[in-house]
Design a protein around this motif. Sequence first.
Motif, PDB file in Angstrom:
ATOM      1  N   GLU A  80       0.853  -1.187   0.000  1.00  0.00           N
ATOM      2  CA  GLU A  80       0.000   0.000   0.000  1.00  0.00           C
ATOM      3  C   GLU A  80       0.887   1.234   0.000  1.00  0.00           C
ATOM      4  O   GLU A  80       1.827   1.324   0.787  1.00  0.00           O
ATOM      5  CB  GLU A  80      -0.916   0.009   1.224  1.00  0.00           C
ATOM      6  N   VAL A  81       0.610   2.149  -0.911  1.00  0.00           N
ATOM      7  CA  VAL A  81       1.345   3.407  -0.957  1.00  0.00           C
ATOM      8  C   VAL A  81       0.505   4.468  -0.250  1.00  0.00           C
ATOM      9  O   VAL A  81      -0.713   4.509  -0.410  1.00  0.00           O
ATOM     10  CB  VAL A  81       1.600   3.838  -2.421  1.00  0.00           C
ATOM     11  N   ILE A  82       1.143   5.284   0.557  1.00  0.00           N
ATOM     12  CA  ILE A  82       0.472   6.435   1.175  1.00  0.00           C
ATOM     13  C   ILE A  82       1.302   7.669   0.850  1.00  0.00           C
ATOM     14  O   ILE A  82       2.501   7.686   1.131  1.00  0.00           O
ATOM     15  CB  ILE A  82       0.379   6.267   2.704  1.00  0.00           C
ATOM     16  N   ILE A  98      10.143   2.611   3.228  1.00  0.00           N
ATOM     17  CA  ILE A  98       9.534   1.298   2.997  1.00  0.00           C
ATOM     18  C   ILE A  98       9.347   0.640   4.365  1.00  0.00           C
ATOM     19  O   ILE A  98      10.304   0.519   5.131  1.00  0.00           O
ATOM     20  CB  ILE A  98      10.398   0.407   2.087  1.00  0.00           C
ATOM     21  N   VAL A  99       8.106   0.260   4.666  1.00  0.00           N
ATOM     22  CA  VAL A  99       7.764  -0.311   5.971  1.00  0.00           C
ATOM     23  C   VAL A  99       7.288  -1.741   5.754  1.00  0.00           C
ATOM     24  O   VAL A  99       6.438  -1.993   4.889  1.00  0.00           O
ATOM     25  CB  VAL A  99       6.651   0.525   6.643  1.00  0.00           C
ATOM     26  N   ASN A 100       7.835  -2.687   6.539  1.00  0.00           N
ATOM     27  CA  ASN A 100       7.444  -4.089   6.349  1.00  0.00           C
ATOM     28  C   ASN A 100       6.112  -4.365   7.065  1.00  0.00           C
ATOM     29  O   ASN A 100       5.584  -3.508   7.767  1.00  0.00           O
ATOM     30  CB  ASN A 100       8.588  -5.023   6.784  1.00  0.00           C
ATOM     31  N   PRO A 101       5.544  -5.572   6.876  1.00  0.00           N
ATOM     32  CA  PRO A 101       4.222  -5.848   7.465  1.00  0.00           C
ATOM     33  C   PRO A 101       4.191  -5.710   8.982  1.00  0.00           C
ATOM     34  O   PRO A 101       3.123  -5.504   9.562  1.00  0.00           O
ATOM     35  CB  PRO A 101       3.941  -7.291   7.036  1.00  0.00           C
ATOM     36  N   LYS A 132      -1.572  -2.631   8.603  1.00  0.00           N
ATOM     37  CA  LYS A 132      -0.719  -3.622   9.255  1.00  0.00           C
ATOM     38  C   LYS A 132      -0.858  -4.955   8.524  1.00  0.00           C
ATOM     39  O   LYS A 132      -1.952  -5.324   8.115  1.00  0.00           O
ATOM     40  CB  LYS A 132      -1.164  -3.777  10.715  1.00  0.00           C
ATOM     41  N   GLY A 133       0.270  -5.646   8.351  1.00  0.00           N
ATOM     42  CA  GLY A 133       0.239  -6.908   7.629  1.00  0.00           C
ATOM     43  C   GLY A 133       0.530  -6.737   6.149  1.00  0.00           C
ATOM     44  O   GLY A 133       0.689  -7.719   5.436  1.00  0.00           O
ATOM     45  N   MET A 134       0.594  -5.495   5.696  1.00  0.00           N
ATOM     46  CA  MET A 134       0.968  -5.221   4.300  1.00  0.00           C
ATOM     47  C   MET A 134       2.309  -4.495   4.275  1.00  0.00           C
ATOM     48  O   MET A 134       2.682  -3.828   5.231  1.00  0.00           O
ATOM     49  CB  MET A 134      -0.069  -4.309   3.629  1.00  0.00           C
TER      50      MET A 134
END
Lengths: 126, 92
Positions: free
Chosen positions: A4-6, A60-63, B76-78
């Motif tokens: 998801e891009v924000i 970049i952020v992981n889950p 969260k989770g993505m």
Amino acid sequence: MNVEVISISTDTHFSHWMWKKTSPTIKNVRYPMASDPSGAVARAYGVWQKSGVNKRGRFIVNPEGTILAVEVLYGPIGRNVDELIRQIKAMQTVADNPGKAAPAGWQPSDGVKGLITTGKDDIGRY
Amino acid sequence: MMRVLLVFLAVIFMLPAHVPAQVLGGCGTSEATEPAAAPEPGQMTRVPLPGEQAPNFELPAVVGDDITTIRLSDYKGMWRVICFYPADFTFV
């Protein structure tokens, strides 16, 4: 890709909405365009500037919510989307293959077989 | 005429509006939803480094044709990419 891009700027959400209504390219944007007029979030990410406009920062952020990569560009330099995609694909591929690493120049087309195993035996081999 | 109206509306919309922006502390396992101590205006801040928790936040956003409120922790989770850019109507 489960990404998801924000996007965030100090413009109001009304301005975002207007940009979307008037620009033929921005019209197609599906990701959330967030509004941070006070700059509070930009300051939390260190990209706020006195002039009121943000630096071009990309995280970049992981889950799990951990930042894995940061890029902050100063001034009139545009980004390279291909490099962003390459980094995310590399991170996702490595995350699915514990103990492996994506070496320099790894490309998404190299896939899993392009990964290397890391360890002290590999020092000096590359 | 339409063009003049659009420009007029754009100017109106760019006037500052009160928007409830909040920094909510670390995003991730702790899933902070309480407002964190946001840096003071004008205070120098640093860029968080790889390996650190992404600061969670709550902001108004345009999603599709709707205006809504989003949190980073909503996703969260993505995998998430957060992009800051100077201003609307510029290149990204």
